[in-house]
Design a protein around this motif. Sequence first.
Motif: not given
Length: 171
Positions: A42-56
């Motif tokens: 399991k891979l988790e990408v966390s974004i704190r204090d922002g709203d964005g999109e992850v490019d995998i």
Amino acid sequence: MKQAMIISALLFLFLTAGTAQAAPEVDATVDRTRVALGESLKLEVSIRDGDGEVDIDPIQGFKIISRGTSSSINIVNTRIMRQKVYTYTLIPLKEGTYEIPSLPVRIDGKTYRTDSIPIQVESRSRQAAAEEDVFVDASISDETPYEGQQIVYTFRLYQRVQVTNARFQSP
């Protein structure tokens, strides 16, 4: 009058000090860095204090079988903390040493990057040998045989402890 204005200004500063927007932070984690072929991680990408999109797209050597997101907002003493977590389930395609590369995350027109993560993919035999007292490994000589083709079925029993009264039942 002047004293009331100073108190009002200080009160305003006190109340709004905690609501200032913090700089976004991105982070990537995996549930383990050693995985057996055929198992998932399991891979988790966390974004704190922002709203964005992850490019995998940069991820190579893994099949991505599921995706999900979760969001949370915490307010503590007027401090607002937002977090969005993207979760991916990955299955390695081959044995070897891989790397989940630094992933780009776009937030408000800026690109942030996660750290890369090394992953060791081992055969099931080596992984199980390190973790279990007794296990079996089975393989066939050709995984896509044609009808009537002869194949070799190999069955191996690995043990750290003595096994008594073991019985083999053919597949």
